[in-house]
Design a protein around this motif. Structure first.
Motif, PDB file in Angstrom:
ATOM      1  N   VAL A 161       0.844  -1.195   0.000  1.00  0.00           N
ATOM      2  CA  VAL A 161       0.000   0.000   0.000  1.00  0.00           C
ATOM      3  C   VAL A 161       0.879   1.244   0.000  1.00  0.00           C
ATOM      4  O   VAL A 161       0.577   2.244  -0.663  1.00  0.00           O
ATOM      5  CB  VAL A 161      -0.949   0.002   1.217  1.00  0.00           C
ATOM      6  CG1 VAL A 161      -1.839   1.246   1.203  1.00  0.00           C
ATOM      7  CG2 VAL A 161      -1.797  -1.262   1.242  1.00  0.00           C
ATOM      8  N   ALA A 209       0.910   4.318  -2.687  1.00  0.00           N
ATOM      9  CA  ALA A 209       0.715   5.691  -2.219  1.00  0.00           C
ATOM     10  C   ALA A 209       1.859   6.607  -2.629  1.00  0.00           C
ATOM     11  O   ALA A 209       1.671   7.818  -2.762  1.00  0.00           O
ATOM     12  CB  ALA A 209       0.554   5.707  -0.696  1.00  0.00           C
ATOM     13  N   VAL A 218       0.860   7.155   2.932  1.00  0.00           N
ATOM     14  CA  VAL A 218      -0.550   6.775   2.849  1.00  0.00           C
ATOM     15  C   VAL A 218      -1.450   7.914   3.328  1.00  0.00           C
ATOM     16  O   VAL A 218      -2.469   8.235   2.712  1.00  0.00           O
ATOM     17  CB  VAL A 218      -0.819   5.489   3.651  1.00  0.00           C
ATOM     18  CG1 VAL A 218      -2.308   5.129   3.614  1.00  0.00           C
ATOM     19  CG2 VAL A 218       0.010   4.331   3.108  1.00  0.00           C
ATOM     20  N   MET A 227      -6.417   6.461   6.775  1.00  0.00           N
ATOM     21  CA  MET A 227      -5.229   5.779   7.281  1.00  0.00           C
ATOM     22  C   MET A 227      -5.503   5.155   8.645  1.00  0.00           C
ATOM     23  O   MET A 227      -5.195   3.972   8.879  1.00  0.00           O
ATOM     24  CB  MET A 227      -4.065   6.782   7.384  1.00  0.00           C
ATOM     25  CG  MET A 227      -2.816   6.239   8.065  1.00  0.00           C
ATOM     26  SD  MET A 227      -2.011   4.947   7.101  1.00  0.00           S
ATOM     27  CE  MET A 227      -0.976   4.213   8.381  1.00  0.00           C
ATOM     28  N   LEU A 280      -6.377   6.992  -3.335  1.00  0.00           N
ATOM     29  CA  LEU A 280      -5.187   6.180  -3.616  1.00  0.00           C
ATOM     30  C   LEU A 280      -5.124   5.821  -5.094  1.00  0.00           C
ATOM     31  O   LEU A 280      -4.067   5.926  -5.725  1.00  0.00           O
ATOM     32  CB  LEU A 280      -5.197   4.906  -2.766  1.00  0.00           C
ATOM     33  CG  LEU A 280      -4.013   3.959  -2.977  1.00  0.00           C
ATOM     34  CD1 LEU A 280      -2.704   4.618  -2.540  1.00  0.00           C
ATOM     35  CD2 LEU A 280      -4.216   2.643  -2.219  1.00  0.00           C
TER      36      LEU A 280
END
Length: 249
Positions: free
Chosen positions: A112, A116, A147, A156, A177
């Motif tokens: 992730v 990001a 993130v 988040m 995102l």
């Protein structure tokens, strides 16, 4: 298949692809190769835009290598382990070329963070995301700045607290995102190809200056992400985390 990181030039487009047979998890050596490849692509005058992708049609990136995680036996080695993603994220933000993310499948933890840290990210509807770190006694400390910057503090914290849940690709799109989500890999690849070609046809100096604007006020991340790696490096040695990891082995 063996793990790899490759850089392929297609006109003025540089395609960086990483792969690991364990759901594209990223051991330290692959993270180092990825960091160096991003730096290399950034210095290559023939490249105007970068596409970041992973091999295979399933998981985009399962995060850090579990085998290395369970083998950590000191705070120093713990910091070095978690600093791997810190160095990659910093290489991405400092790279003078725009980076398009191509996310074909699920992204977990550090995966992730990679998504990001791209400048523009496209995905399939199968690209659900999860931040599972808190459930094993650590936390997504290193990737949090990237993130939170892309998705916001609320999203988040929601993903971090609900650590065992996958969040859909549509959720990731709604929170910023992903710029767009497609039904399958074929449509995703066509969209990535079209966007990359358009960007590669633009003024490279304008692209470089725009990249700097996108990442303003992040120069302190060089130190911040390493400090975050120290936190995770200590927590992974805790009795709670060690006992939790035994259940996964």
């Amino acid at each position: 298949m063996q793990p790899y990181v490759t850089l392929t030039l297609n006109g003025h487009i540089g395609v960086i692809e990483f792969f690991h047979p364990e759901h594209n998890a990223m051991p330290s050596d692959n993270l180092k190769k990825l960091q160096n490849t991003i730096v290399e692509a950034g210095k290559n005058d023939a490249i105007r835009v970068i596409v970041l992708k992973s091999g295979g049609n399933r998981t985009f990136c399962a995060g850090a290598s579990f085998k290395e995680l369970v083998a950590i036996d000191s705070a120093k080695s713990g910091q070095q382990f978690f600093a791997g993603f810190a160095h990659v994220i910093n290489a991405m933000r400092k790279c003078p070329k725009l980076i398009i993310g191509r996310v074909q499948g699920k992204a977990v933890g550090g995966g992730v963070g990679l998504a990001a840290a791209t400048d523009y990210c496209l995905a399939t509807k199968f690209a659900a995301i999860k931040l599972s770190e808190l459930s094993i006694g650590i936390g997504p400390f290193v990737i949090e700045p990237a993130v939170s910057r892309k998705m916001g503090q609320t999203a988040m914290s929601q993903m971090t607290i609900n650590a065992e849940a996958f969040y859909s690709a549509e959720f990731a799109k709604d929170k910023g995102l992903y710029a767009d989500v497609f039904d399958g890999v074929e449509a995703l690849d066509e969209a990535v190809k079209t966007l990359a070609k358009k960007l590669a046809s633009y003024n490279p100096e304008a692209l470089k200056e725009m990249k700097a604007v996108f990442w303003k006020d992040t120069a302190h991340w060089d130190d911040l992400l390493i400090e975050r790696a120290k936190i995770s490096g200590k927590l992974v040695l805790s009795e709670f985390t060690k006992e939790t990891l035994k259940r996964f082995r």
